[in-house]
Design an enzyme around this catalytic site. Structure first.
Site, mmCIF file in Angstrom:
data_model
loop_
_atom_site.group_PDB
_atom_site.id
_atom_site.type_symbol
_atom_site.label_atom_id
_atom_site.label_comp_id
_atom_site.label_asym_id
_atom_site.label_seq_id
_atom_site.Cartn_x
_atom_site.Cartn_y
_atom_site.Cartn_z
ATOM 1 N N GLY A 128 0.720 -1.374 0.006
ATOM 2 C CA GLY A 128 0.077 0.123 0.059
ATOM 3 C C GLY A 128 0.747 1.283 0.017
ATOM 4 O O GLY A 128 0.359 2.233 -0.568
ATOM 5 N N ASP A 129 2.078 1.272 0.758
ATOM 6 C CA ASP A 129 2.815 2.430 0.687
ATOM 7 C C ASP A 129 3.587 2.543 -0.613
ATOM 8 O O ASP A 129 3.703 3.908 -1.029
ATOM 9 C CB ASP A 129 3.978 2.407 1.650
ATOM 10 C CG ASP A 129 3.545 2.016 3.370
ATOM 11 O OD1 ASP A 129 2.815 3.396 3.359
ATOM 12 O OD2 ASP A 129 3.712 1.159 3.838
ATOM 13 N N CYS A 130 3.766 1.420 -1.429
ATOM 14 C CA CYS A 130 4.511 1.448 -2.686
ATOM 15 C C CYS A 130 3.445 2.111 -3.629
ATOM 16 O O CYS A 130 3.723 3.078 -4.403
ATOM 17 C CB CYS A 130 4.965 0.098 -3.056
ATOM 18 S SG CYS A 130 5.605 0.280 -4.959
#
Length: 462
Positions: free
Chosen positions: A252-254
């Site tokens: 999700g961060d990516c």
């Protein structure tokens, strides 16, 4: 840096710790597995991971976060040196530490400890947000974004702002360009209605209206991402380019980091999501946040974003971490099943695939009048959208030998039924120890054949 305007990441940093090992027996005093530890690694998580992933775009990244005087905060500072520029708020307490215990690559348990209260922002924080070209908010519900809410509200009026929410955090500020909850988070925020695409579309549209956001992208794991807008009856599904097998930690961060960088570059939300979905799939396949290559050395400036980024920076990055650079080339005038099969096979050989493409003039000299059917810009864009392609680059000459001399791939791939030694590029590759290989090509597929069939069909219908 590269001259790109800065991206400011705002949010809560954590220290992620993975204790990895092998479990082959149960404890004698409880029905619990015994893990023989083989590795114990720590790295920045939360907004820290998002900032490191955003820095791979080659732009300057400023991380605004709360850090304390404890050992975990110091380890985060050390890990971020040379990667991002830190602007700190005081943290009264200790930095949260998340410890995952994994056996044979599978999580057994997670242990959380630490936490503190975020202090008051100083003038440096205000200057960082005032100078931002785009803002990514990685809200993990630990207090950083709440402390900066008024500054973030002002930033959303000036620049693209992407907000990655958390059920424990506050709502996004009004005017966010894109909000990126995952399916579970969206369900917590809008309970009920099941797990169908229609249900997620209704949730996304409702959240977009509730938050006064321009768009909400609900990430659906293997199904891709659903882009919704307030009061819109036509959501757009962006599927994943392939099923990614690997550790999803940090995906999700990516996704949010790549989307924010793409919006900063002027992409439309639809284009940003296509890049972000492909990047998240590649990130998971490479091992997620636990991929040692992500943390082995600080990234060089000018690193390309996945799929269509700078070919030379991509090659340098992969080579620096000991990976294998694979390249292939051709006209790719009408992309067909033969091309796609070749590119997918070539990508599996190494750690990145760079596609060298004949320019319009080069293709015309090679194929004759009437070609290309698609101009170079379109051909590059189509190739860059493929999940198997990490970067594309054009060459003007009749052969890619001069380009290869600069790129210096470890493996050069061509499709066909001839010997690798007969390839005109084979001799050039020997100069730096590269290897030319030939992969099977799908019979009966060619741009010329497709064009001929289209011409015959048009003639018969006239």
């Amino acid at each position: 840096m590269t001259g790109l305007e800065p991206l400011v990441v705002v949010g809560d940093v954590l220290l992620d710790r993975d204790v990895r090992g092998v479990a082959s027996r149960l404890s004698p005093d409880a029905p619990a597995p015994v893990v023989d530890v083989t590795d114990d690694v720590s790295r920045p998580g939360g907004a820290g991971l998002a900032a490191v992933l955003a820095a791979r775009s080659g732009r300057e990244v400023v991380l605004v976060t709360a850090l304390g005087e404890d050992r975990a905060s110091d380890r985060v500072r050390q890990a971020l040196v040379g990667r991002v520029r830190l602007v700190e708020l005081p943290l009264h307490g200790s930095l949260p530490v998340k410890t995952r215990v994994l056996a044979d690559g599978r999580p057994l348990v997670r242990i959380d400890r630490g936490g503190g209260e975020v202090g008051r922002a100083d003038a440096a924080v205000g200057r960082a947000l005032a100078e931002a070209h785009a803002v990514l908010v990685a809200d993990y519900g630990r207090g950083t974004t709440q402390a900066l809410r008024s500054l973030l509200t002002g930033a959303a009026r000036r620049v693209p702002l992407v907000w990655d929410p958390h059920p424990r955090g506050g709502p996004p500020v009004p005017g966010a360009r894109l909000v990126t909850p995952n399916a579970a988070e969206a369900t917590v925020l809008c309970p009920g209605e099941g797990d169908s695409l229609a249900a997620h579309a209704r949730r996304g549209a409702e959240l977009a209206e509730r938050w006064a956001a321009a768009a909400v992208a609900v990430t659906l794991g293997e199904r891709g991402v659903l882009l919704t807008r307030p009061r819109s009856a036509a959501p757009m599904l962006v599927p994943s380019p392939y099923r990614a097998a690997g550790d999803p930690c940090g995906a999700g961060d990516c996704f949010a980091a790549v989307a924010a960088c793409a919006l900063a570059d002027g992409c439309l939300p639809e284009e940003a999501l296509q890049l972000a979905v492909a990047s998240a799939a590649a990130f998971v396949s490479a091992g997620g946040a636990g991929d040692p290559a992500l943390w082995r050395t600080p990234p060089a400036t000018g690193l390309a974003r996945p799929a269509g980024g700078d070919a030379f920076a991509t090659a340098a990055s992969v080579r620096a971490r000991g990976g294998t650079v694979v390249a292939t080339g051709g006209c790719f005038d009408l992309l067909h099943a033969g091309h796609v099969g070749l590119l997918e096979s070539a990508r599996r050989i190494g750690d990145c695939l760079i596609v060298c493409v004949n320019s319009d003039a080069s293709l015309r000299r090679l194929k004759g009048p009437g070609r290309p059917l698609n101009p170079l810009e379109d051909r590059l864009r189509v190739l860059a959208a493929l999940g198997s392609v990490d970067a594309v680059v054009a060459f003007e000459e009749d052969t890619p030998e001069a380009l290869l001399d600069r790129l210096r791939p470890d493996v050069w791939v061509k499709g066909g039924d001839y010997s690798a030694d007969d390839l005109p590029e084979a001799q050039a590759l020997r100069a730096w120890g590269g290897q030319a290989v030939v992969l099977p090509y799908l019979d009966g597929r060619s741009t010329t054949g497709l064009a001929d069939r289209a011409a015959r069909a048009a003639a018969s219908g006239s």
